[in-house]
Design an enzyme around this catalytic site. Structure first.
Site, PDB file in Angstrom:
ATOM      1  N   LYS A 297       0.851  -1.210   0.000  1.00  0.00           N
ATOM      2  CA  LYS A 297       0.000   0.000   0.000  1.00  0.00           C
ATOM      3  C   LYS A 297       0.877   1.247   0.000  1.00  0.00           C
ATOM      4  O   LYS A 297       0.651   2.167  -0.788  1.00  0.00           O
ATOM      5  CB  LYS A 297      -0.884   0.003   1.241  1.00  0.00           C
ATOM      6  CG  LYS A 297      -1.567   1.345   1.527  1.00  0.00           C
ATOM      7  CD  LYS A 297      -2.463   1.308   2.739  1.00  0.00           C
ATOM      8  CE  LYS A 297      -1.750   1.593   4.012  1.00  0.00           C
ATOM      9  NZ  LYS A 297      -1.473   3.014   4.275  1.00  0.00           N
ATOM     10  N   ASN A 298       1.900   1.256   0.844  1.00  0.00           N
ATOM     11  CA  ASN A 298       2.680   2.486   1.034  1.00  0.00           C
ATOM     12  C   ASN A 298       3.720   2.722  -0.047  1.00  0.00           C
ATOM     13  O   ASN A 298       4.381   3.749  -0.054  1.00  0.00           O
ATOM     14  CB  ASN A 298       3.311   2.504   2.425  1.00  0.00           C
ATOM     15  CG  ASN A 298       2.252   2.667   3.503  1.00  0.00           C
ATOM     16  OD1 ASN A 298       1.101   3.008   3.191  1.00  0.00           O
ATOM     17  ND2 ASN A 298       2.603   2.407   4.736  1.00  0.00           N
TER      18      ASN A 298
ATOM     19  N   ARG B 110      -4.864  10.584   4.338  1.00  0.00           N
ATOM     20  CA  ARG B 110      -3.823  11.581   4.549  1.00  0.00           C
ATOM     21  C   ARG B 110      -2.786  11.562   3.445  1.00  0.00           C
ATOM     22  O   ARG B 110      -2.224  12.589   3.067  1.00  0.00           O
ATOM     23  CB  ARG B 110      -3.173  11.290   5.893  1.00  0.00           C
ATOM     24  CG  ARG B 110      -2.254  12.334   6.328  1.00  0.00           C
ATOM     25  CD  ARG B 110      -1.610  11.997   7.627  1.00  0.00           C
ATOM     26  NE  ARG B 110      -0.561  12.946   7.844  1.00  0.00           N
ATOM     27  CZ  ARG B 110       0.595  12.908   7.213  1.00  0.00           C
ATOM     28  NH1 ARG B 110       0.820  11.943   6.336  1.00  0.00           N
ATOM     29  NH2 ARG B 110       1.516  13.806   7.432  1.00  0.00           N
TER      30      ARG B 110
ATOM     31  N   CYS C 255      -5.385  12.473  12.870  1.00  0.00           N
ATOM     32  CA  CYS C 255      -6.084  11.188  12.709  1.00  0.00           C
ATOM     33  C   CYS C 255      -5.938  10.484  14.060  1.00  0.00           C
ATOM     34  O   CYS C 255      -5.346  11.016  14.999  1.00  0.00           O
ATOM     35  CB  CYS C 255      -5.468  10.368  11.580  1.00  0.00           C
ATOM     36  SG  CYS C 255      -3.864   9.718  12.009  1.00  0.00           S
TER      37      CYS C 255
ATOM     38  N   ARG D  83      -0.207  14.439  12.817  1.00  0.00           N
ATOM     39  CA  ARG D  83       0.208  14.229  11.414  1.00  0.00           C
ATOM     40  C   ARG D  83       0.476  15.550  10.686  1.00  0.00           C
ATOM     41  O   ARG D  83      -0.129  15.845   9.649  1.00  0.00           O
ATOM     42  CB  ARG D  83      -0.846  13.410  10.665  1.00  0.00           C
ATOM     43  CG  ARG D  83      -1.318  12.151  11.346  1.00  0.00           C
ATOM     44  CD  ARG D  83      -0.259  11.081  11.549  1.00  0.00           C
ATOM     45  NE  ARG D  83       0.271  10.517  10.336  1.00  0.00           N
ATOM     46  CZ  ARG D  83      -0.271   9.512   9.664  1.00  0.00           C
ATOM     47  NH1 ARG D  83      -1.408   9.001  10.076  1.00  0.00           N
ATOM     48  NH2 ARG D  83       0.282   9.043   8.582  1.00  0.00           N
TER      49      ARG D  83
ATOM     50  N   ASP E 193       4.427   0.491  12.064  1.00  0.00           N
ATOM     51  CA  ASP E 193       3.207  -0.136  11.525  1.00  0.00           C
ATOM     52  C   ASP E 193       3.049  -1.581  11.986  1.00  0.00           C
ATOM     53  O   ASP E 193       2.027  -2.201  11.698  1.00  0.00           O
ATOM     54  CB  ASP E 193       3.210  -0.089   9.995  1.00  0.00           C
ATOM     55  CG  ASP E 193       3.049   1.318   9.483  1.00  0.00           C
ATOM     56  OD1 ASP E 193       3.272   1.554   8.286  1.00  0.00           O
ATOM     57  OD2 ASP E 193       2.724   2.200  10.293  1.00  0.00           O
TER      58      ASP E 193
ATOM     59  N   ILE F 191       7.465   6.941  17.102  1.00  0.00           N
ATOM     60  CA  ILE F 191       7.183   7.668  15.861  1.00  0.00           C
ATOM     61  C   ILE F 191       5.914   8.500  15.970  1.00  0.00           C
ATOM     62  O   ILE F 191       5.900   9.676  15.607  1.00  0.00           O
ATOM     63  CB  ILE F 191       7.053   6.680  14.665  1.00  0.00           C
ATOM     64  CG1 ILE F 191       8.291   5.784  14.555  1.00  0.00           C
ATOM     65  CG2 ILE F 191       6.760   7.430  13.369  1.00  0.00           C
ATOM     66  CD1 ILE F 191       9.563   6.495  14.162  1.00  0.00           C
TER      67      ILE F 191
ATOM     68  N   ARG G 235      -8.650  -0.588   4.362  1.00  0.00           N
ATOM     69  CA  ARG G 235      -7.730   0.423   3.813  1.00  0.00           C
ATOM     70  C   ARG G 235      -6.392  -0.199   3.440  1.00  0.00           C
ATOM     71  O   ARG G 235      -5.719   0.266   2.532  1.00  0.00           O
ATOM     72  CB  ARG G 235      -7.485   1.519   4.855  1.00  0.00           C
ATOM     73  CG  ARG G 235      -8.724   2.287   5.237  1.00  0.00           C
ATOM     74  CD  ARG G 235      -8.363   3.524   5.980  1.00  0.00           C
ATOM     75  NE  ARG G 235      -7.357   4.288   5.246  1.00  0.00           N
ATOM     76  CZ  ARG G 235      -6.857   5.453   5.686  1.00  0.00           C
ATOM     77  NH1 ARG G 235      -7.267   5.951   6.827  1.00  0.00           N
ATOM     78  NH2 ARG G 235      -5.969   6.109   4.982  1.00  0.00           N
TER      79      ARG G 235
HETATM   80  C1  EPZ Z   1       4.081   6.939   6.447  1.00  0.00           C
HETATM   81  O1  EPZ Z   1       3.286   7.943   7.039  1.00  0.00           O
HETATM   82  C2  EPZ Z   1       3.174   5.738   6.266  1.00  0.00           C
HETATM   83  N1  EPZ Z   1       2.091   6.080   5.357  1.00  0.00           N
HETATM   84  C3  EPZ Z   1       2.627   5.312   7.627  1.00  0.00           C
HETATM   85  O2  EPZ Z   1       1.842   4.137   7.427  1.00  0.00           O
HETATM   86  C4  EPZ Z   1       3.803   4.971   8.536  1.00  0.00           C
HETATM   87  O3  EPZ Z   1       3.308   4.641   9.827  1.00  0.00           O
HETATM   88  C5  EPZ Z   1       4.744   6.172   8.640  1.00  0.00           C
HETATM   89  O4  EPZ Z   1       5.157   6.581   7.323  1.00  0.00           O
HETATM   90  C6  EPZ Z   1       5.994   5.878   9.452  1.00  0.00           C
HETATM   91  O5  EPZ Z   1       6.669   4.803   8.894  1.00  0.00           O
HETATM   92  C7  EPZ Z   1       2.335   6.106   4.020  1.00  0.00           C
HETATM   93  O6  EPZ Z   1       3.434   5.868   3.569  1.00  0.00           O
HETATM   94  C8  EPZ Z   1       1.167   6.430   3.136  1.00  0.00           C
HETATM   95  P1  EPZ Z   1       5.989  10.240   8.716  1.00  0.00           P
HETATM   96  P2  EPZ Z   1       3.840   9.437   7.144  1.00  0.00           P
HETATM   97  O7  EPZ Z   1       5.866  11.513   7.985  1.00  0.00           O
HETATM   98  O8  EPZ Z   1       4.738   9.747   6.021  1.00  0.00           O
HETATM   99  C9  EPZ Z   1       6.102  13.545  12.072  1.00  0.00           C
HETATM  100  C10 EPZ Z   1      -0.009   2.743   7.673  1.00  0.00           C
HETATM  101  O9  EPZ Z   1      -0.516   2.201   8.664  1.00  0.00           O
HETATM  102  N2  EPZ Z   1       6.075  14.526  10.987  1.00  0.00           N
HETATM  103  O10 EPZ Z   1       7.184   9.375   8.474  1.00  0.00           O
HETATM  104  O11 EPZ Z   1       2.678  10.327   7.386  1.00  0.00           O
HETATM  105  C11 EPZ Z   1       4.800  12.759  12.170  1.00  0.00           C
HETATM  106  O12 EPZ Z   1       3.861  13.455  12.940  1.00  0.00           O
HETATM  107  C12 EPZ Z   1       0.437   4.187   7.749  1.00  0.00           C
HETATM  108  O13 EPZ Z   1       0.185   2.180   6.572  1.00  0.00           O
HETATM  109  C13 EPZ Z   1       6.185  15.878  11.280  1.00  0.00           C
HETATM  110  O14 EPZ Z   1       6.274  16.266  12.442  1.00  0.00           O
HETATM  111  O15 EPZ Z   1       4.703   9.362   8.465  1.00  0.00           O
HETATM  112  C14 EPZ Z   1       5.244  11.477  12.832  1.00  0.00           C
HETATM  113  O16 EPZ Z   1       5.282  11.696  14.234  1.00  0.00           O
HETATM  114  C15 EPZ Z   1       0.145   4.801   9.101  1.00  0.00           C
HETATM  115  N3  EPZ Z   1       6.155  16.779  10.272  1.00  0.00           N
HETATM  116  C16 EPZ Z   1       6.671  11.284  12.315  1.00  0.00           C
HETATM  117  O17 EPZ Z   1       7.079  12.550  11.784  1.00  0.00           O
HETATM  118  C17 EPZ Z   1       6.033  16.397   8.951  1.00  0.00           C
HETATM  119  O18 EPZ Z   1       6.040  17.268   8.056  1.00  0.00           O
HETATM  120  C18 EPZ Z   1       6.813  10.276  11.201  1.00  0.00           C
HETATM  121  O19 EPZ Z   1       5.815  10.560  10.275  1.00  0.00           O
HETATM  122  C19 EPZ Z   1       5.920  15.024   8.679  1.00  0.00           C
HETATM  123  C20 EPZ Z   1       5.949  14.114   9.702  1.00  0.00           C
END
Ligand code: EPZ
Length: 429
Positions: free
Chosen positions: A18-19, A87, A111, A116, A301, A323, A392
């Site tokens: 998916k990702n 998202r 969420c 996020r 995840d 995370i 999803r």
């Molecule tokens: C991706 O989300 C994945 N989704 C998530 O999978 C996964 O849990 C996550 O990466 C971590 O591996 C997709 O790829 C579509 P991040 P993402 O930006 O990119 C903070 C699932 O279950 N952050 O790496 O949104 C954020 O709040 C989903 O398949 C900022 O502060 O995650 C988090 O605490 C859930 N500012 C941390 O970084 C930003 O601009 C990591 O988030 C961006 C992120």
């Protein structure tokens, strides 16, 4: 509805990631024309992404290959009703700014698992020359002249890295993304972009170097999406919690090393061979310590699924979620099934024992998976409510679980009474 307490045994084929599929589907915007993709999973999120592309003028066809025609982009907005549900729609920002020079994307809001934010996405795109203003809950972006730049991410955000990468491939000059995410899904996106003519070095490392090119064109051969390492890990946990013997096929074992190591620590036997990984539970589960980290650390995840494993271990395990700020929601539901879990900040302390069947409520995608695993382990009838979360990210979960011997069925809202629930699970036998 699950009639649990029996070992799962056999082979299960894992679907495409998916990702990886979501950013790659959106990256087709960068190269006008018809794109063909193989191994795209059939999920609510991939359907949402295809309908979003349709809304901005890019029709698609699903089938053995998913075909997306991005010859014309008639519109450059990802509205709130789409982003609120998924998202990852914020990933259209980079490609729309690179292709059209403008984009309007709803701020994703929060969420279940956290706020996020997308500040890192905006900071990186601004470094490339994009300008943003926030108005009415939307991000309005313009990019008259994208230029390569050095971008330093404050944390290795996965979709942040992807958004910046997708803009940088069409920016003039060199872009370096420092502290980039290293997930396999980033490598798959980079490989897809290279197939369109992009010049990218360092995918999978924490520094990406991109030489911008004037244009990109659709690849001559279909790109095959990598297997879903989180789906694979979830099935391996199903073997652990039911005392079974499950082999996942069509996987990349290298993507499962952190998950396999943790299951081995918990007392399972792991065997990787070619594109398969087998997990057998031959004795009692042992307690373990777990801390979620960016790849190649233990994936966030998979934290919920390992918490279910911990509830059945002989002793006390600790799981630390580093995370996301609110990703322990499954603990309360597991307690309804008899689990003994204390929460201290982002840490769960799990005193292992047994689970008993109950009705429980899913809150997010991976929490639902953890509750399904708990239902498969607990003798008796477990009902997991709000199961739409699962759709999803897991293709045909019920069908695949049945193939492994699970007695599991979907009970529609009208079929609440006990006998019908039994019928739904008996049908699985
Ligand atoms: C991706 O989300 C994945 N989704 C998530 O999978 C996964 O849990 C996550 O990466 C971590 O591996 C997709 O790829 C579509 P991040 P993402 O930006 O990119 C903070 C699932 O279950 N952050 O790496 O949104 C954020 O709040 C989903 O398949 C900022 O502060 O995650 C988090 O605490 C859930 N500012 C941390 O970084 C930003 O601009 C990591 O988030 C961006 C992120």
């Amino acid at each position: 509805m699950i009639d649990g307490g029996r070992p799962l045994e056999g082979q299960v084929a894992v679907s495409g990631s998916k990702n990886a599929a979501l950013p790659i589907l959106i990256a087709t915007l960068l190269a006008p024309g018809e794109h063909r993709l193989a191994n795209v999973p059939d999920l609510a999120d991939t359907s949402s992404t295809l309908s979003l592309l349709g809304r901005i003028g890019c029709p698609s066809l699903t089938g053995t290959h998913v075909r997306v025609d991005t010859t014309r982009v008639a519109y450059w907005e990802a509205p709130y009703d789409v982003v609120r549900k998924m998202r990852a729609s914020v990933l259209v920002l980079g490609p729309l700014l690179a292709r059209c020079g403008k984009a309007v994307v709803s701020l994703p809001g929060g969420c279940a698992i956290g706020t996020r934010p997308i500040d890192q996405h905006l900071k990186g795109l601004e470094a490339l020359g994009c300008r943003f203003r926030i108005e009415g809950g939307n991000v309005h972006g313009v990019a008259d002249d994208l230029r390569g730049a050095d971008v330093h991410l404050d944390m290795p955000t996965v979709t942040g890295t992807e958004n910046i990468l997708m803009a940088a491939v069409l920016a003039r000059g060199t872009t370096r993304i420092h502290n980039a995410a290293r997930e396999p899904e980033i490598v798959d996106l980079a490989n897809f972009l290279k197939g369109l003519g992009a010049q990218i070095e360092g995918a999978g490392s924490s520094t990406l170097v991109i030489e911008g090119v004037p244009r990109l064109t659709p690849a001559s051969r279909p790109h095959r999406i990598i297997p879903d390492r989180i789906e694979a890990g979830t099935w391996l946990c199903a073997a652990a919690v039911t005392g079974g013997d499950v082999t996942v096929t069509d996987v990349e074992p290298g993507h499962l090393e952190a998950i396999g190591a943790k299951l081995a620590e918990a007392g399972c036997e792991i065997e990787a061979a070619g594109t398969t990984v087998r997990v057998r539970r031959t004795g009692p589960l042992r307690p373990f310590q777990l801390r979620t980290l960016p790849y190649p650390g233990f994936p966030t995840d998979m934290q919920a699924q390992l918490m279910t494993v911990a509830t059945l271990a002989n002793g006390t395990s600790t799981l630390e979620e580093t995370i996301f700020e609110n990703r322990l929601l499954h603990a309360a539901e597991l307690r309804r099934m008899g689990a003994r879990i204390e929460e201290r900040g982002g840490m769960a302390i799990v005193h292992g024992g047994t689970l008993s069947a109950a009705a429980v409520m899913a809150s997010d995608l991976r929490a639902s998976a953890a509750l399904v695993l708990a239902g498969l382990a607990a003798p008796g009838l477990t009902e997991v409510l709000r199961i739409y979360h699962l759709d999803r990210g897991y293709e045909d979960l019920v069908g695949k679980a049945r193939k492994l011997g699970a007695r599991i069925g979907r009970v529609s809202d009208g079929e609440r009474d006990h006998d019908r629930m039994l019928a739904a699970t008996a049908a699985a036998a």
